[in-house]
Design an enzyme around this catalytic site. Sequence first.
Site, short mmCIF file in Angstrom:
data_model
loop_
_atom_site.label_atom_id
_atom_site.label_comp_id
_atom_site.label_asym_id
_atom_site.label_seq_id
_atom_site.Cartn_x
_atom_site.Cartn_y
_atom_site.Cartn_z
CB CYS A 189 100.85 -75.70 72.71
SG CYS A 189 99.65 -76.84 72.02
CG HIS B 90 103.36 -79.96 70.38
ND1 HIS B 90 102.96 -81.12 71.00
CD2 HIS B 90 102.30 -79.10 70.44
CE1 HIS B 90 101.72 -80.96 71.45
NE2 HIS B 90 101.30 -79.75 71.13
N1 LIG Z 1 97.94 -79.58 77.06
C1 LIG Z 1 98.58 -78.65 76.35
O1 LIG Z 1 99.62 -78.91 75.75
C2 LIG Z 1 98.03 -77.25 76.28
C3 LIG Z 1 98.80 -76.27 75.67
C4 LIG Z 1 98.30 -74.96 75.59
C5 LIG Z 1 97.07 -74.67 76.11
N2 LIG Z 1 96.33 -75.66 76.68
C6 LIG Z 1 95.04 -75.29 77.26
O2 LIG Z 1 95.17 -75.36 78.68
C7 LIG Z 1 93.93 -75.77 79.26
C8 LIG Z 1 94.19 -77.00 80.11
O3 LIG Z 1 94.66 -78.04 79.30
P1 LIG Z 1 95.24 -79.38 79.94
O4 LIG Z 1 95.93 -80.06 78.80
O5 LIG Z 1 96.00 -79.12 81.18
O6 LIG Z 1 93.90 -80.17 80.29
P2 LIG Z 1 93.65 -81.35 81.36
O7 LIG Z 1 94.91 -82.09 81.62
O8 LIG Z 1 92.48 -82.11 80.86
O9 LIG Z 1 93.24 -80.57 82.70
C9 LIG Z 1 92.04 -79.86 82.79
C10 LIG Z 1 91.98 -79.21 84.13
O10 LIG Z 1 90.78 -78.40 84.20
C11 LIG Z 1 90.12 -78.74 85.39
N3 LIG Z 1 88.67 -78.53 85.32
C12 LIG Z 1 87.76 -79.25 84.61
N4 LIG Z 1 86.52 -78.77 84.87
C13 LIG Z 1 86.66 -77.75 85.76
C14 LIG Z 1 85.74 -76.89 86.42
N5 LIG Z 1 84.43 -76.98 86.22
N6 LIG Z 1 86.24 -75.95 87.27
C15 LIG Z 1 87.58 -75.86 87.48
N7 LIG Z 1 88.50 -76.67 86.89
C16 LIG Z 1 88.04 -77.60 86.04
C17 LIG Z 1 90.43 -80.20 85.62
O11 LIG Z 1 90.14 -80.54 86.95
P3 LIG Z 1 89.67 -82.04 87.38
O12 LIG Z 1 90.92 -82.84 87.49
O13 LIG Z 1 89.00 -81.81 88.70
O14 LIG Z 1 88.74 -82.54 86.31
C18 LIG Z 1 91.92 -80.19 85.30
O15 LIG Z 1 92.64 -79.66 86.39
C19 LIG Z 1 92.96 -76.03 78.11
O16 LIG Z 1 92.19 -74.88 77.91
C20 LIG Z 1 93.90 -76.24 76.92
O17 LIG Z 1 93.31 -75.88 75.70
C21 LIG Z 1 96.77 -76.94 76.79
#
Ligand SMILES: NC(=O)c1ccc[n+]([C@@H]2O[C@H](COP(=O)([O-])OP(=O)(O)OC[C@H]3O[C@@H](n4cnc5c(N)ncnc54)[C@H](OP(=O)(O)O)[C@@H]3O)[C@@H](O)[C@H]2O)c1
Length: 354
Positions: free
Chosen positions: A131, A245
């Site tokens: 990001c 950010h």
């Molecule tokens: N947050 C940011 O600003 C941002 C920016 C760029 C990229 N990213 C990337 O985007 C991805 C998601 O980030 P996030 O911030 O949205 O994380 P998050 O809020 O922690 O959400 C994680 C998601 O993954 C799901 N998950 C966990 N284990 C799983 C499994 N075994 N099978 C399928 N789904 C599963 C979770 O489902 P449950 O609710 O069922 O646990 C939840 O829907 C990460 O790889 C992160 O590095 C994030």
Amino acid sequence: MWSEAPRIGVVGATGAVGREALAILAEWGVPADRVSAFASARSAGTLVPYGTGALRIGDGAHGAWHELDLVLQCAPTAIARTIVPRALDAGAAVVDASSAYRDDPDVPLVVPGVNGHLLDAAPRLIASPNCSTILLVTALDPIRRAFGIASITVSTYQAVSGAGAKGLEELRRLTRAALDGIDAAPAAFAEPCAFNCFSHNSPVDPTTGLNVEERKMIDESRKIWDAPGLRVNPTCIRVPVERAHSESVTVVLSRAASTADLRTALSGASSVCVVDDPATGRFPTPRRATGADAVLVGRIRPVPGAPTDSAGRSREFALWLSGDQLRKGAALNALQIAHRLSARCAVHVSHRFP
Ligand SMILES: NC(=O)c1ccc[n+]([C@@H]2O[C@H](COP(=O)([O-])OP(=O)(O)OC[C@H]3O[C@@H](n4cnc5c(N)ncnc54)[C@H](OP(=O)(O)O)[C@@H]3O)[C@@H](O)[C@H]2O)c1
């Protein structure tokens, strides 16, 4: 690529990025029956909002990937390594928002307004960058095209939702506790995030002194710009902001320019919005950036004392940016990639695209 409205699967649909992806798809008018939502087995069977309705969550371990044209992978990196190969094997194209494939030389790392030409080869797997990196290269690309960039020094002010839904919950919990005079223990971060700033919560490499977020900003901006020798010096900091950010950037150009030249270059970029009004003190803020598709750029000024040419132009400038890291920094960028993958995609929102 798609002969009709694509069938899109969003993996990680209960998370911060996945929910934003669903919100954007609904905004874009993609019918609910073309969208499938997946998360972990813990969430299977529950509902997530989609437009005025809701989608039932499927278990990502048992996704019917062969029924989908595109998978938007928004689960953590470790999950991506399992789900992405399965989806590709089943014939779907995959846009991965995690870091699982970003450093793979065979996988394009794409910010559509910057290096979207890589999508012309119709790759099956595309990585969406980190990001902080997306926001940086989006803001600086118009400047790089016009004047070249020799080096970048950047300090980030990163929102807690960059660590996912749990980061956001933690800021709210610890802020309430602190205001009630309670010294609550942190869980999502090693340091308390309320009323505090701390070095980004990723591990520090003892050899380089860089944390993982800083390493990503260096490696990914070099890959996106195809500039392996580019000097990038990041310091990544977490701040008590819910969403969006900000970055303080000092850039050394290859060719001298005036502040007006930089403003002109930035103003011509559809994915950038210049917010720079010293008279009223109106500059980019995370609140102003939240929900916006563009990266907001302001405080554009020459570095004091830097050499100037006979026309008063400099090669060294400072600026300040804020961008919604859940939107342009993740879900929107991934969906812009998906849109560019196919001119026949049913997502008709060309005004949003750079
Ligand atoms: N947050 C940011 O600003 C941002 C920016 C760029 C990229 N990213 C990337 O985007 C991805 C998601 O980030 P996030 O911030 O949205 O994380 P998050 O809020 O922690 O959400 C994680 C998601 O993954 C799901 N998950 C966990 N284990 C799983 C499994 N075994 N099978 C399928 N789904 C599963 C979770 O489902 P449950 O609710 O069922 O646990 C939840 O829907 C990460 O790889 C992160 O590095 C994030």
